[in-house]
Design a protein around this motif. Structure first.
Motif, PDB file in Angstrom:
ATOM      1  N   SER A  52       9.422  -6.771  12.822  1.00 57.37           N
ATOM      2  CA  SER A  52       9.632  -5.664  11.595  1.00 57.37           C
ATOM      3  C   SER A  52       9.374  -5.920  10.938  1.00 57.37           C
ATOM      4  CB  SER A  52      10.972  -4.702  11.617  1.00 57.37           C
ATOM      5  OG  SER A  52      11.755  -6.352  10.822  1.00 57.37           O
ATOM      6  N   ILE A  53       8.181  -5.607   9.539  1.00 58.10           N
ATOM      7  CA  ILE A  53       8.023  -6.192   8.996  1.00 58.10           C
ATOM      8  C   ILE A  53       8.868  -6.898   8.114  1.00 58.10           C
ATOM      9  CG2 ILE A  53       6.925  -5.810   6.510  1.00 58.10           C
ATOM     10  CD1 ILE A  53       5.788  -3.540   7.312  1.00 58.10           C
ATOM     11  N   ARG A  54       9.729  -6.456   7.761  1.00 57.31           N
ATOM     12  CA  ARG A  54      11.435  -7.139   7.291  1.00 57.31           C
ATOM     13  C   ARG A  54      11.850  -8.516   7.513  1.00 57.31           C
ATOM     14  NH1 ARG A  54      15.481  -4.098   4.864  1.00 57.31           N
ATOM     15  NH2 ARG A  54      14.052  -2.441   3.513  1.00 57.31           N
ATOM     16  N   GLU A  55      11.349  -8.510   8.788  1.00 57.15           N
ATOM     17  CA  GLU A  55      12.321  -9.162   9.759  1.00 57.15           C
ATOM     18  C   GLU A  55      10.902 -10.578   9.239  1.00 57.15           C
ATOM     19  OE1 GLU A  55      14.573  -7.292  13.679  1.00 57.15           O
ATOM     20  OE2 GLU A  55      12.644  -7.920  13.493  1.00 57.15           O
ATOM     21  N   LEU A  56       9.661 -10.227  10.064  1.00 55.47           N
ATOM     22  CA  LEU A  56       9.132 -11.230   9.857  1.00 55.47           C
ATOM     23  C   LEU A  56       8.996 -11.653   8.369  1.00 55.47           C
ATOM     24  CD1 LEU A  56       6.807 -13.278  11.481  1.00 55.47           C
ATOM     25  CD2 LEU A  56       5.030 -11.035  11.116  1.00 55.47           C
ATOM     26  N   ALA A  57       9.061 -10.868   7.936  1.00 60.44           N
ATOM     27  CA  ALA A  57       9.079 -11.806   6.040  1.00 60.44           C
ATOM     28  C   ALA A  57      10.222 -12.605   5.821  1.00 60.44           C
ATOM     29  CB  ALA A  57       9.491 -10.636   5.249  1.00 60.44           C
ATOM     30  N   VAL A  58      11.231 -12.432   6.215  1.00 60.30           N
ATOM     31  CA  VAL A  58      12.180 -13.483   6.405  1.00 60.30           C
ATOM     32  C   VAL A  58      12.415 -14.523   7.013  1.00 60.30           C
ATOM     33  CG1 VAL A  58      14.575 -13.359   6.553  1.00 60.30           C
ATOM     34  CG2 VAL A  58      14.043 -11.579   5.801  1.00 60.30           C
ATOM     35  N   SER A  59      11.401 -14.614   8.392  1.00 61.75           N
ATOM     36  CA  SER A  59      11.511 -15.459   8.909  1.00 61.75           C
ATOM     37  C   SER A  59      10.175 -16.862   8.644  1.00 61.75           C
ATOM     38  CB  SER A  59      11.094 -15.214  10.392  1.00 61.75           C
ATOM     39  OG  SER A  59      10.010 -14.633  11.418  1.00 61.75           O
ATOM     40  N   LEU A  60       9.663 -15.893   7.436  1.00 59.83           N
ATOM     41  CA  LEU A  60       8.632 -17.123   7.462  1.00 59.83           C
ATOM     42  C   LEU A  60       8.498 -16.922   6.086  1.00 59.83           C
ATOM     43  CD1 LEU A  60       4.867 -14.982   9.248  1.00 59.83           C
ATOM     44  CD2 LEU A  60       6.229 -16.832   9.681  1.00 59.83           C
ATOM     45  N   LYS A  61       9.633 -16.544   5.372  1.00 57.56           N
ATOM     46  CA  LYS A  61       9.457 -16.844   3.323  1.00 57.56           C
ATOM     47  C   LYS A  61       9.135 -16.773   3.104  1.00 57.56           C
ATOM     48  CE  LYS A  61      13.503 -20.366   5.059  1.00 57.56           C
ATOM     49  NZ  LYS A  61      13.152 -21.615   5.771  1.00 57.56           N
ATOM     50  N   CYS A  62       8.097 -15.088   3.158  1.00 55.92           N
ATOM     51  CA  CYS A  62       7.224 -14.822   2.375  1.00 55.92           C
ATOM     52  C   CYS A  62       7.516 -13.035   2.269  1.00 55.92           C
ATOM     53  CB  CYS A  62       6.344 -14.390   2.855  1.00 55.92           C
ATOM     54  SG  CYS A  62       6.070 -13.801   4.318  1.00 55.92           S
ATOM     55  N   SER A  63       6.656 -12.779   1.153  1.00 55.41           N
ATOM     56  CA  SER A  63       7.366 -11.029   0.685  1.00 55.41           C
ATOM     57  C   SER A  63       6.936 -10.427   1.841  1.00 55.41           C
ATOM     58  CB  SER A  63       6.858 -10.662  -0.468  1.00 55.41           C
ATOM     59  OG  SER A  63       5.110 -10.300  -0.447  1.00 55.41           O
ATOM     60  N   ALA A  64       7.612  -9.117   2.175  1.00 58.79           N
ATOM     61  CA  ALA A  64       7.640  -7.734   2.629  1.00 58.79           C
ATOM     62  C   ALA A  64       6.324  -7.452   2.726  1.00 58.79           C
ATOM     63  CB  ALA A  64       7.955  -6.865   2.593  1.00 58.79           C
ATOM     64  N   ILE A  65       5.739  -7.101   1.378  1.00 54.34           N
ATOM     65  CA  ILE A  65       4.245  -7.037   1.105  1.00 54.34           C
ATOM     66  C   ILE A  65       3.766  -7.312   2.194  1.00 54.34           C
ATOM     67  CG2 ILE A  65       2.791  -6.895  -0.702  1.00 54.34           C
ATOM     68  CD1 ILE A  65       5.352  -5.970  -2.753  1.00 54.34           C
ATOM     69  N   THR A  66       3.820  -8.525   1.562  1.00 54.65           N
ATOM     70  CA  THR A  66       2.483 -10.027   3.086  1.00 54.65           C
ATOM     71  C   THR A  66       2.140  -9.345   4.055  1.00 54.65           C
ATOM     72  OG1 THR A  66       3.172 -11.760   0.965  1.00 54.65           O
ATOM     73  CG2 THR A  66       2.014 -12.097   3.344  1.00 54.65           C
ATOM     74  N   VAL A  67       3.677  -9.426   4.736  1.00 57.68           N
ATOM     75  CA  VAL A  67       3.228  -8.776   6.160  1.00 57.68           C
ATOM     76  C   VAL A  67       2.903  -7.432   6.497  1.00 57.68           C
ATOM     77  CG1 VAL A  67       5.101  -8.302   8.599  1.00 57.68           C
ATOM     78  CG2 VAL A  67       5.613 -10.540   6.554  1.00 57.68           C
ATOM     79  N   ARG A  68       3.058  -6.647   5.090  1.00 58.37           N
ATOM     80  CA  ARG A  68       2.916  -5.315   5.744  1.00 58.37           C
ATOM     81  C   ARG A  68       1.306  -5.485   5.507  1.00 58.37           C
ATOM     82  NH1 ARG A  68       5.836  -2.413   1.799  1.00 58.37           N
ATOM     83  NH2 ARG A  68       6.929  -1.796   3.263  1.00 58.37           N
ATOM     84  N   ARG A  69       0.587  -5.479   4.764  1.00 61.24           N
ATOM     85  CA  ARG A  69      -0.689  -6.260   4.846  1.00 61.24           C
ATOM     86  C   ARG A  69      -1.665  -6.847   5.314  1.00 61.24           C
ATOM     87  NH1 ARG A  69      -4.710  -8.842  -0.276  1.00 61.24           N
ATOM     88  NH2 ARG A  69      -6.516  -8.884   1.433  1.00 61.24           N
ATOM     89  N   VAL A  70      -0.619  -7.117   6.599  1.00 60.96           N
ATOM     90  CA  VAL A  70      -1.157  -8.198   8.256  1.00 60.96           C
ATOM     91  C   VAL A  70      -2.137  -7.071   9.073  1.00 60.96           C
ATOM     92  CG1 VAL A  70      -0.550  -9.528   9.411  1.00 60.96           C
ATOM     93  CG2 VAL A  70      -0.279 -10.688   7.344  1.00 60.96           C
ATOM     94  N   TYR A  71       0.141  -6.701   9.244  1.00 65.00           N
ATOM     95  CA  TYR A  71       0.128  -4.856   9.776  1.00 65.00           C
ATOM     96  C   TYR A  71      -0.536  -4.386   9.832  1.00 65.00           C
ATOM     97  CZ  TYR A  71       4.076  -7.088  12.286  1.00 65.00           C
ATOM     98  OH  TYR A  71       5.658  -7.732  13.084  1.00 65.00           O
TER      99      TYR A  71
END
Length: 135
Positions: A40-59
């Motif tokens: 999930s966006i949140r899980e990946l953000a936590v594992s990469l230590k970045c914001s959920a907004i960053t992962v959301r943009r990638v997705y």
């Protein structure tokens, strides 16, 4: 699901770009097969230590490219990519990265011949490492 994505905070590229390039490479390189459930966006953000907004943009970027698809309530999955499209996509990305490298060389006042020599040297080193079984 753990993804082998590494962020290098010393690199000049933004975090979303680093993540996007690596995730795209995993998909187009066949390491992530069609139908694979992504974190999930949140899980990946936590594992990469970045914001959920960053992962959301990638997705969102990868979904716009047709490489992943999101189903409400079930998650985000790797989409099916035909081999021809995968090859075209992969070669386009390589060309883009090479263009960036050439632009960087030109900004450093290198001649095209110097850039070509540097490219051949890097390719030679990579070929040697591959023969030795190194990445």
């Amino acid at each position: 699901m753990w993804l082998p994505i590494r962020i290098d905070e010393q690199r000049p590229e933004p975090l979303y770009h680093q993540i996007e390039v690596q995730l795209r490479g995993l998909i187009l390189g066949g390491q992530l097969k069609e139908g694979t459930l992504l974190p999930s966006i949140r899980e990946l953000a936590v594992s990469l230590k970045c914001s959920a907004i960053t992962v959301r943009r990638v997705y969102q970027d990868l979904e716009n490219e047709g490489l992943i698809r999101t189903r409400q309530g079930t998650g985000t999955f790797v989409a099916g990519v035909e081999e021809v499209a995968r090859d075209e996509h992969r070669l386009e990305r390589v060309a883009e990265e090479l263009e960036r490298a050439v632009d960087a060389g030109l900004q450093l006042q290198c001649t095209l011949e110097e850039i070509e020599t540097a490219f051949r040297r890097v390719m030679g080193n990579k070929s040697e490492h591959r023969r030795e079984g190194q990445p």
